[in-house]
Design an enzyme around this catalytic site. Sequence first.
Site, mmCIF file in Angstrom:
data_model
loop_
_atom_site.group_PDB
_atom_site.id
_atom_site.type_symbol
_atom_site.label_atom_id
_atom_site.label_comp_id
_atom_site.label_asym_id
_atom_site.label_seq_id
_atom_site.Cartn_x
_atom_site.Cartn_y
_atom_site.Cartn_z
ATOM 1 N N THR A 1 -4.709 -7.937 10.595
ATOM 2 C CA THR A 1 -5.025 -6.658 9.946
ATOM 3 C C THR A 1 -4.669 -5.475 10.837
ATOM 4 O O THR A 1 -4.091 -4.499 10.374
ATOM 5 C CB THR A 1 -6.526 -6.610 9.579
ATOM 6 O OG1 THR A 1 -6.812 -7.720 8.720
ATOM 7 C CG2 THR A 1 -6.886 -5.320 8.873
ATOM 8 N N LYS B 1 0.821 -1.208 0.000
ATOM 9 C CA LYS B 1 0.000 0.000 0.000
ATOM 10 C C LYS B 1 0.863 1.270 0.000
ATOM 11 O O LYS B 1 2.077 1.199 0.188
ATOM 12 C CB LYS B 1 -0.930 -0.026 1.215
ATOM 13 C CG LYS B 1 -1.912 -1.193 1.194
ATOM 14 C CD LYS B 1 -2.767 -1.181 2.451
ATOM 15 C CE LYS B 1 -3.741 -2.330 2.486
ATOM 16 N NZ LYS B 1 -4.582 -2.287 3.704
ATOM 17 N N ARG C 1 -1.034 -14.769 3.822
ATOM 18 C CA ARG C 1 -1.867 -14.215 4.896
ATOM 19 C C ARG C 1 -1.148 -14.351 6.239
ATOM 20 O O ARG C 1 -1.148 -13.435 7.050
ATOM 21 C CB ARG C 1 -3.223 -14.935 4.964
ATOM 22 C CG ARG C 1 -4.081 -14.808 3.731
ATOM 23 C CD ARG C 1 -4.669 -13.462 3.516
ATOM 24 N NE ARG C 1 -5.564 -13.060 4.588
ATOM 25 C CZ ARG C 1 -6.163 -11.889 4.644
ATOM 26 N NH1 ARG C 1 -5.960 -10.997 3.696
ATOM 27 N NH2 ARG C 1 -6.952 -11.578 5.638
ATOM 28 N N ASN D 1 -1.650 -0.087 7.195
ATOM 29 C CA ASN D 1 -1.125 -1.386 7.617
ATOM 30 C C ASN D 1 -0.276 -2.075 6.544
ATOM 31 O O ASN D 1 -0.156 -3.283 6.516
ATOM 32 C CB ASN D 1 -2.245 -2.291 8.137
ATOM 33 C CG ASN D 1 -3.258 -2.648 7.075
ATOM 34 O OD1 ASN D 1 -3.128 -2.289 5.912
ATOM 35 N ND2 ASN D 1 -4.284 -3.378 7.472
ATOM 36 N N PHE E 1 -16.177 3.178 6.794
ATOM 37 C CA PHE E 1 -14.761 3.461 6.516
ATOM 38 C C PHE E 1 -14.427 3.440 5.028
ATOM 39 O O PHE E 1 -13.297 3.745 4.640
ATOM 40 C CB PHE E 1 -13.849 2.479 7.271
ATOM 41 C CG PHE E 1 -14.063 1.028 6.923
ATOM 42 C CD1 PHE E 1 -13.495 0.473 5.785
ATOM 43 C CD2 PHE E 1 -14.825 0.218 7.750
ATOM 44 C CE1 PHE E 1 -13.690 -0.866 5.467
ATOM 45 C CE2 PHE E 1 -15.024 -1.124 7.452
ATOM 46 C CZ PHE E 1 -14.453 -1.667 6.296
ATOM 47 N N ARG F 1 3.079 -6.931 9.041
ATOM 48 C CA ARG F 1 2.364 -5.878 9.776
ATOM 49 C C ARG F 1 2.893 -5.720 11.194
ATOM 50 O O ARG F 1 2.955 -4.606 11.717
ATOM 51 C CB ARG F 1 0.869 -6.168 9.783
ATOM 52 C CG ARG F 1 0.235 -5.965 8.411
ATOM 53 C CD ARG F 1 -1.230 -6.292 8.435
ATOM 54 N NE ARG F 1 -1.879 -6.043 7.166
ATOM 55 C CZ ARG F 1 -2.826 -6.827 6.668
ATOM 56 N NH1 ARG F 1 -3.228 -7.904 7.332
ATOM 57 N NH2 ARG F 1 -3.379 -6.534 5.510
ATOM 58 N N HIS G 1 -1.750 -5.571 1.488
ATOM 59 C CA HIS G 1 -3.009 -6.291 1.270
ATOM 60 C C HIS G 1 -2.667 -7.615 0.607
ATOM 61 O O HIS G 1 -1.805 -7.670 -0.264
ATOM 62 C CB HIS G 1 -3.942 -5.495 0.341
ATOM 63 C CG HIS G 1 -5.061 -6.330 -0.201
ATOM 64 N ND1 HIS G 1 -6.236 -6.529 0.486
ATOM 65 C CD2 HIS G 1 -5.163 -7.058 -1.344
ATOM 66 C CE1 HIS G 1 -7.017 -7.328 -0.219
ATOM 67 N NE2 HIS G 1 -6.384 -7.665 -1.341
#
EC number: 2.7.4.6
Length: 137
Positions: free
Chosen positions: A91, A9, A85, A112, A57, A102, A115
């Site tokens: 998350t 991100k 994952r 965070n 959000f 993370r 993705h």
Amino acid sequence: MERTFVMIKPDGVRRGLVGEILARFERKGFRIAALKLMRISQELAERHYAEHREKPFFPGLVRFITSGPVVAMVLEGPGVVAEVRKMMGATHPKDALPGTIRGDFATTIDENVIHGSATLEDAQREIALFFRPEELL
């Protein structure tokens, strides 16, 4: 061979974490089948996060993901969806274990860093959103 979609991100790109994150995936033995640095359009962001459209959000999520460049990629390998994952961690950074991406780098739930597709079906949908078939090697 199983594939998954991963996106570093804007906060991860801005903080110079791309190389470290890629290295972690490569050390796990995953093959990079596609990779590009890009800016996500408003339309693509809304399609990507369509499942969250009615949530409060959603506008902030779209605003954040379009705020700067991202690195979109397709990783390939056995069990890649579940393993990525696990490598990403929870998350919310406060719940992410040290040693996860993370846990090591995320600062807030909004920023965070990364993705990754949640399921094989999500991976197929997200890969098709971000990459043309001829871009996959």
